[in-house]
Design a protein around this motif. Structure first.
Motif, PDB file in Angstrom:
ATOM      1  N   SER A  29       1.265  -1.464  -0.168  1.00 60.05           N
ATOM      2  CA  SER A  29      -0.619  -0.444  -0.008  1.00 60.05           C
ATOM      3  C   SER A  29       0.913   1.379  -0.166  1.00 60.05           C
ATOM      4  N   PHE A  31       1.598   3.199   2.138  1.00 59.97           N
ATOM      5  CA  PHE A  31       0.457   3.583   3.737  1.00 59.97           C
ATOM      6  C   PHE A  31       1.413   3.072   5.231  1.00 59.97           C
ATOM      7  N   VAL A  33       1.780   2.871   9.214  1.00 60.70           N
ATOM      8  CA  VAL A  33       0.594   3.685  10.336  1.00 60.70           C
ATOM      9  C   VAL A  33       1.612   3.179  11.679  1.00 60.70           C
ATOM     10  N   ASN A  49       2.052  -0.916  11.182  1.00 53.51           N
ATOM     11  CA  ASN A  49       1.665  -1.679  10.516  1.00 53.51           C
ATOM     12  C   ASN A  49       2.163  -2.871   9.550  1.00 53.51           C
ATOM     13  N   GLU A  51       2.404  -5.673   6.233  1.00 55.43           N
ATOM     14  CA  GLU A  51       1.578  -5.671   5.488  1.00 55.43           C
ATOM     15  C   GLU A  51       1.778  -7.309   4.820  1.00 55.43           C
ATOM     16  N   CYS A  60      -3.126  -4.555  10.769  1.00 59.27           N
ATOM     17  CA  CYS A  60      -3.322  -2.853  11.161  1.00 59.27           C
ATOM     18  C   CYS A  60      -2.112  -2.853  11.812  1.00 59.27           C
ATOM     19  N   ALA A  61      -1.355  -1.620  12.318  1.00 62.42           N
ATOM     20  CA  ALA A  61      -0.850  -1.251  13.293  1.00 62.42           C
ATOM     21  C   ALA A  61      -1.436  -1.063  15.048  1.00 62.42           C
ATOM     22  N   GLU A  62      -2.463  -0.793  14.847  1.00 56.15           N
ATOM     23  CA  GLU A  62      -3.558  -0.613  16.501  1.00 56.15           C
ATOM     24  C   GLU A  62      -3.804  -2.269  16.859  1.00 56.15           C
ATOM     25  N   ARG A  91      -8.722   7.909  11.214  1.00 57.26           N
ATOM     26  CA  ARG A  91      -9.270   7.051  12.137  1.00 57.26           C
ATOM     27  C   ARG A  91      -9.476   5.084  11.828  1.00 57.26           C
ATOM     28  N   PRO A  92      -8.942   5.028  12.926  1.00 55.75           N
ATOM     29  CA  PRO A  92      -9.108   3.301  12.834  1.00 55.75           C
ATOM     30  C   PRO A  92     -10.540   2.054  12.902  1.00 55.75           C
ATOM     31  N   CYS A  93      -9.667   1.590  11.192  1.00 58.46           N
ATOM     32  CA  CYS A  93     -10.237   0.415  10.542  1.00 58.46           C
ATOM     33  C   CYS A  93     -11.084  -0.391  11.774  1.00 58.46           C
TER      34      CYS A  93
HETATM   35  N1  THU Z   1      -4.227  -0.199   8.674  1.00 64.90           N
HETATM   36  C1  THU Z   1      -3.820   0.067   9.602  1.00 64.90           C
HETATM   37  O1  THU Z   1      -2.362   0.212  10.699  1.00 64.90           O
HETATM   38  N2  THU Z   1      -4.565   0.852  10.509  1.00 64.90           N
HETATM   39  C2  THU Z   1      -5.518   1.569  10.021  1.00 64.90           C
HETATM   40  O2  THU Z   1      -6.629   1.561  11.019  1.00 64.90           O
HETATM   41  C3  THU Z   1      -5.959   1.355   8.863  1.00 64.90           C
HETATM   42  C4  THU Z   1      -5.168   0.723   7.700  1.00 64.90           C
HETATM   43  C5  THU Z   1      -3.143   0.086   7.752  1.00 64.90           C
HETATM   44  C6  THU Z   1      -3.273  -1.128   6.510  1.00 64.90           C
HETATM   45  C7  THU Z   1      -2.391  -1.757   5.467  1.00 64.90           C
HETATM   46  O3  THU Z   1      -0.796  -1.477   5.770  1.00 64.90           O
HETATM   47  C8  THU Z   1      -2.771  -0.191   5.454  1.00 64.90           C
HETATM   48  O4  THU Z   1      -2.788   0.128   6.375  1.00 64.90           O
HETATM   49  C9  THU Z   1      -3.726   0.547   4.681  1.00 64.90           C
HETATM   50  O5  THU Z   1      -5.172   0.520   3.861  1.00 64.90           O
END
Ligand code: THU
Length: 142
Positions: A29, A31, A33, A49, A51, A60-62, A91-93
């Motif tokens: 991604s 992205f 976190v 996070n 992947e 996810c990091a949380e 925001r957390p997923c």
């Molecule tokens: N991700 C998190 O670490 N926390 C979230 O609450 C949402 C998404 C990460 C998962 C994935 O590695 C990347 O962000 C893109 O979705």
């Protein structure tokens, strides 16, 4: 209910989450976190996070931070700080909110911080008002 995090605590937690974010494994991604979790005994656990080539296995990091906390003996958390890039506070997923609900409560604080500077503070009750709860059907009553 424990007192809300003061500005100094938030700043320290953002720093810990941002440092963890630098270790993100996010080649798919792009992205990154970071998250920092505050346990009810005030210990802090930070993670990033992680992947996977099989995308759906990404963590996810949380949830990584919460798993670390549990492995260290934590059974209740009072705050979660999330740091990510982009313009919007991250925001957390939904899956992470459900994990926070497992160890937190309606008043658990969630602080979302974008590297760009945008911030949002919320309670779990705002983001996940009615979490899933396993009732008596989970006790083996088939
Ligand atoms: N991700 C998190 O670490 N926390 C979230 O609450 C949402 C998404 C990460 C998962 C994935 O590695 C990347 O962000 C893109 O979705």
């Amino acid at each position: 209910m424990p007192p809300a995090l003061d500005d100094l605590a938030v700043a320290a937690l953002v720093g810990l989450a941002a440092t963890a974010r630098e270790r993100a494994h996010a080649p798919y991604s792009g992205f990154a976190v970071g998250a920092a979790v505050v346990a009810d005994d005030d210990r802090v656990f930070a993670a990033c996070n992680v992947e996977n080539a099989s995308y759906g296995l990404s963590l996810c990091a949380e949830r990584a931070a919460l798993a670390e906390a549990v492995a260290r003996g934590v059974r209740a958390v009072r705050a979660v700080v999330v740091v990510a890039g982009g313009g919007e506070p991250p925001r957390p997923c939904g899956a992470c909110l459900q994990w926070i609900a497992e160890l937190g409560g309606p008043g658990t604080e969630i602080v979302s911080v974008s590297i760009g500077g945008a911030r949002e503070r919320a309670s779990l009750r705002d983001l996940l008002p009615r979490p899933y709860r396993l009732g008596s059907e989970g006790a083996g009553d088939r």
